[in-house]
Design a protein around this motif. Structure first.
Motif, PDB file in Angstrom:
ATOM      1  N   TYR A  66      -0.332 -20.600  49.700  1.00 52.92           N
ATOM      2  CA  TYR A  66      -0.203 -19.885  48.429  1.00 52.92           C
ATOM      3  C   TYR A  66      -0.963 -20.603  47.317  1.00 52.92           C
ATOM      4  O   TYR A  66      -1.662 -19.973  46.526  1.00 52.92           O
ATOM      5  N   ILE A  67      -0.809 -21.906  47.260  1.00 49.25           N
ATOM      6  CA  ILE A  67      -1.403 -22.684  46.169  1.00 49.25           C
ATOM      7  C   ILE A  67      -2.900 -22.889  46.402  1.00 49.25           C
ATOM      8  O   ILE A  67      -3.697 -22.727  45.477  1.00 49.25           O
ATOM      9  N   ASP A  68      -3.297 -23.224  47.629  1.00 47.69           N
ATOM     10  CA  ASP A  68      -4.718 -23.457  47.924  1.00 47.69           C
ATOM     11  C   ASP A  68      -5.566 -22.216  47.669  1.00 47.69           C
ATOM     12  O   ASP A  68      -6.675 -22.311  47.151  1.00 47.69           O
ATOM     13  N   TYR A  69      -5.047 -21.051  48.035  1.00 47.00           N
ATOM     14  CA  TYR A  69      -5.805 -19.806  47.886  1.00 47.00           C
ATOM     15  C   TYR A  69      -5.417 -19.026  46.635  1.00 47.00           C
ATOM     16  O   TYR A  69      -5.913 -17.922  46.416  1.00 47.00           O
ATOM     17  N   GLN A  70      -4.532 -19.599  45.832  1.00 51.13           N
ATOM     18  CA  GLN A  70      -4.056 -18.970  44.597  1.00 51.13           C
ATOM     19  C   GLN A  70      -3.704 -17.498  44.830  1.00 51.13           C
ATOM     20  O   GLN A  70      -4.137 -16.594  44.115  1.00 51.13           O
ATOM     21  N   THR A  71      -2.887 -17.294  45.831  1.00 52.64           N
ATOM     22  CA  THR A  71      -2.380 -15.965  46.152  1.00 52.64           C
ATOM     23  C   THR A  71      -0.862 -16.017  46.158  1.00 52.64           C
ATOM     24  O   THR A  71      -0.273 -17.053  46.426  1.00 52.64           O
ATOM     25  N   ARG A  72      -0.259 -14.913  45.860  1.00 51.45           N
ATOM     26  CA  ARG A  72       1.207 -14.875  45.844  1.00 51.45           C
ATOM     27  C   ARG A  72       1.774 -14.209  47.094  1.00 51.45           C
ATOM     28  O   ARG A  72       2.979 -14.133  47.260  1.00 51.45           O
ATOM     29  N   TRP A 124       6.193 -20.822  42.507  1.00 50.92           N
ATOM     30  CA  TRP A 124       4.747 -20.755  42.239  1.00 50.92           C
ATOM     31  C   TRP A 124       4.386 -21.684  41.080  1.00 50.92           C
ATOM     32  O   TRP A 124       3.471 -22.494  41.183  1.00 50.92           O
ATOM     33  N   ASN A 125       5.116 -21.557  39.988  1.00 53.22           N
ATOM     34  CA  ASN A 125       4.855 -22.387  38.807  1.00 53.22           C
ATOM     35  C   ASN A 125       5.079 -23.860  39.109  1.00 53.22           C
ATOM     36  O   ASN A 125       4.271 -24.715  38.734  1.00 53.22           O
ATOM     37  N   ASN A 171       2.358 -25.222  41.467  1.00 56.68           N
ATOM     38  CA  ASN A 171       1.070 -25.341  40.783  1.00 56.68           C
ATOM     39  C   ASN A 171       1.056 -26.540  39.845  1.00 56.68           C
ATOM     40  O   ASN A 171       0.009 -27.147  39.623  1.00 56.68           O
TER      41      ASN A 171
END
Length: 180
Positions: free
Chosen positions: A110-116, A158-159, A162
């Motif tokens: 999720y974080i590496d590809y900035q996808t949710r 997510w927050n 990140n």
């Protein structure tokens, strides 16, 4: 006749259980008790107040007491709820600080590809553990041929991840069975 009086009193009590009614009664009785004499005279209620002053005072004390009690209970419930939510968030953040290798691999996507959203196996125990801790949630019920479902990361997770990507660092020498 006695039952009728009790019914009337019960109905009145039930009618005035709301804090806003109690506030109105407190306000009105307080104005009647504590207003300057020129206001009371201009309203023409000086005889009423002098005749029923004791009852107005009792009404004021009771309604004000109930109103303050109701407001205190509401504020304490809000404070307790806020404290409970804060505890849950800190508990979940602590969970993110103690992730297993498999959990890190899933969440780092999720974080590496900035996808949710990520498609994962619905029978994966690691995924179900992340759902249990409210880190992930199922965003679709559609199962494709590969038996995978879309899962989203919770906004709080997510927050937090990140802001703290170091929590997802894995030991490159560690390997695990490939059931993700």
């Amino acid at each position: 006749m006695a039952d009728t009086n009790i019914d009337i009193i019960t109905k009145l009590i039930n009618c005035f259980k709301s804090p806003r009614y109690l506030f109105a009664i407190s306000l009105i009785s307080g104005i009647l008790l504590f207003s300057p004499e020129y206001i009371i005279n201009s309203l023409g209620i000086q005889l009423f107040i002098s005749k029923y002053r004791i009852w107005i005072g009792i009404g004021f004390l009771i309604s004000f007491g109930f109103w303050i009690t109701d407001i205190s209970v509401i504020l304490l419930k809000k404070r307790k709820l806020k404290s409970k939510v804060k505890f849950k968030i800190s508990e979940r953040e602590e969970r993110l600080e103690n992730l297993t290798y498999e959990e890190k691999k899933i969440l780092s996507y999720y974080i590496d590809y900035q996808t949710r959203t990520q498609r994962l196996s619905y029978s994966n125990g690691v995924v179900n553990e992340l759902i249990y801790y409210k880190i992930l949630y199922r965003s679709s019920n559609i199962i494709n041929m590969d038996f995978k479902i879309s899962y989203n990361i919770q906004p709080w997770a997510w927050n937090y991840l990140n802001k703290h990507p170091e929590l997802l660092q894995v030991n490159p020498n560690y390997s695990v069975g490939g059931y993700l």
